[in-house]
Scaffold this active site. Structure first.
Site, mmCIF file in Angstrom:
data_model
loop_
_atom_site.group_PDB
_atom_site.id
_atom_site.type_symbol
_atom_site.label_atom_id
_atom_site.label_comp_id
_atom_site.label_asym_id
_atom_site.label_seq_id
_atom_site.Cartn_x
_atom_site.Cartn_y
_atom_site.Cartn_z
ATOM 1 N N HIS A 268 0.834 -1.205 0.000
ATOM 2 C CA HIS A 268 0.000 0.000 0.000
ATOM 3 C C HIS A 268 0.867 1.252 0.000
ATOM 4 C CE1 HIS A 268 -3.693 2.316 1.166
ATOM 5 N NE2 HIS A 268 -2.778 3.108 1.703
ATOM 6 N N GLU A 269 1.798 1.317 0.938
ATOM 7 C CA GLU A 269 2.652 2.512 1.033
ATOM 8 C C GLU A 269 3.596 2.615 -0.160
ATOM 9 O OE1 GLU A 269 1.703 4.633 3.028
ATOM 10 O OE2 GLU A 269 0.454 3.349 4.297
#
Length: 504
Positions: A268-269
């Site tokens: 996600h990051e």
């Protein structure tokens, strides 16, 4: 050099100076989240408050206003040009920040830093009352901020939402969420009644943290995050900080007995980071060198985390390496069972660990609560009870601890009110973009199985990242996909995937 060109160049100088100073604050904030000793919180709060005041002073310099007036009177640039976008979005931001007194800006920063550390401690102690005084301060400050900026009607929340999703309003968000919620609730019920129950205990076996880090780093690098221009560290709540060209910081958190948390959190990051690294370096400090909106930013992170990272094609590539990295946990587990486990759908307490189907319901719950906090319909002292009641309504579950309830997210401690809706918008944007990318690139699953992640990354670079704020979010969706924002692409993707997994 004509007058407009000279004024435009002077505007860019001013904007870049303010952004450079703000990037110094970003380093302090990253350090606060990853390295700061607990007793240094008050000093860091004072440092960041001073920096916020200095950034505000530069961003509200009257020369910026004068230059904007001159450019708005004489600009001959095309509406969709980068130059016109810089003028338009600089005006939008200048009008916002000049309404805020420096005192309020500094106090928001100072209280936000102290509030964050109070939240970390309260979350560990499972004590909402320990955090309550800080929440009360923050809500008061955010109401003051909304009042200073101004808003139409009685929705003070809109003034805060606009910071993260320019041009969006509560009414527009509600219109987008209503049909999505209706179909999600129906899909969740069908899944729960399917009789299919994946074995999720697979994911809570022992996954050594050093191996999790190694595996996650490798996956993030393979999908396209450049670690020569970034790094990965540990924080209480995962985040991405695009400090500037060549410097993008990611964080995650590890649990030896919960594989998805760190792995999908890192993907996600990394998705956020790929966006930051895809912005045009020569435009740093200007709107054209900044992300369109947080909703578009979230579309990038959610795409890599879910549409790619939870796909069968992805694990056709990564499952054998996972078995080799975690032999005790996975050596006897079939890929089909693992795939079903990471795509298990069931109501759960923690937003960042929620499945694709129920995740947006977590967002809608927070959207309703923070709107009520800002309007005054909900008092901070009643938040825990209101959260638990609404959670029961949404998920038929009651949080067993504040850490599993209203203390799980960092956002309200940091004053990030208006941020939450962008997550669900991001899922909707991501579905639109993914569908269009597949139409133009061919079957993305085939590309992934061929270990080709660069085709999608390059497509995103060209069609989304390089534009910066050239277009507002809804306009970007139209430019890229030819369609207006709708819940249908997301629901079609979810129905197709989960109908196969749950024999619907």
């Amino acid at each position: 050099m004509n007058t407009s060109t000279k004024a435009y160049e002077q505007l860019l100088i001013r904007l870049k100076q303010a952004s450079l100073l703000a990037s110094c604050s970003a380093v302090l904030e990253w350090d606060e989240q990853t390295c700061l000793p607990p007793e240094g919180a008050e000093h860091r709060a004072n440092q960041l408050a001073l920096m916020a005041g200095l950034v505000h002073e530069q961003a509200t310099n009257t020369e910026i206003g004068d230059l904007l007036e001159e450019l708005e009177s004489n600009s001959a640039w095309d509406e969709d040009s980068y130059e016109q976008a810089n003028i338009r979005e600089s005006r939008h931001e200048y009008d916002r920040v000049t309404k805020l007194p420096r005192r309020l800006v500094e106090e928001l920063s100072r209280v936000g830093t102290l509030s964050h550390h109070a939240w970390v401690a309260a979350r560990k102690q499972n004590s909402f009352n320990d955090f309550l005084p800080w929440l009360e301060q923050m809500i008061d400050l955010k109401r003051e901020q909304a009042s200073a900026i101004g808003f139409e009607g009685n929705q003070a929340y809109d003034a805060l939402l606009d910071e993260y999703e320019p041009g969006a309003t509560s009414e527009l968000i509600e219109q987008a969420f209503l049909p999505l919620r209706k179909e999600l609730v129906k899909l969740v019920a069908e899944i729960q009644n399917s009789g299919v129950t994946p074995d999720i205990s697979i994911l809570t076996r022992s996954y050594p943290i050093d191996k999790q880090r190694e595996f996650s780093l490798d996956a993030a690098e393979k999908i396209g995050f450049n670690f020569e221009a970034g790094r990965l560290d540990i924080a209480a709540h995962p985040f991405c900080s695009g400090i500037g060209p060549g410097d993008c910081r990611l964080t995650t958190r590890y649990d030896e007995h919960h594989f998805p948390g760190a792995f999908f959190g890192t993907l996600h990051e990394a998705g956020h980071g790929i966006y930051e690294q895809g912005l045009r370096k020569e435009f740093f400090g200007t709107p054209a060198g900044n992300s369109t909106s947080l909703g578009i930013h979230e579309s990038q992170s959610r795409m890599w985390e879910n549409l790619i990272g939870r796909s069968r094609a992805f694990w056709n590539v990564f499952y054998q390496p996972a078995q080799e990295m975690f032999p005790e946990a996975l050596s006897t587990v079939k890929i089909d069972d693992f795939y079903r486990a990471i795509n298990d759908v069931r109501p759960s307490f923690i937003r960042v660990e929620a499945d694709e189907v129920t995740y947006n319901l977590h967002i809608m719950l927070r959207f309703e609560l923070e709107k009520a906090l800002i309007s005054g319909d909900l008092s901070p002292v009643d938040l825990e009870a209101a959260w638990n009641e609404k959670f029961k309504e949404y998920f038929n579950l009651t949080p067993d601890t504040p850490a599993h309830g209203c203390l799980q997210d960092v956002h309200w401690s940091a004053g990030l009110i208006g941020y939450f809706p962008t997550y669900a918008l991001g899922n909707m944007y991501a579905a639109h973009f993914y569908q269009t990318a597949e139409n133009e690139l061919g079957d993305l699953n085939h590309l992934i199985e061929a270990r080709d992640f660069s085709s999608l990354k390059n497509w995103l670079n060209q069609n989304i990242h390089r534009h910066g704020k050239r277009y507002r979010a809804n306009r970007l969706v139209e430019v890229v996909t030819g369609n207006t924002l709708s819940h249908l692409p997301l629901m079609n993707q979810l129905k197709q995937k989960y109908s196969e997994l749950y024999n619907l």
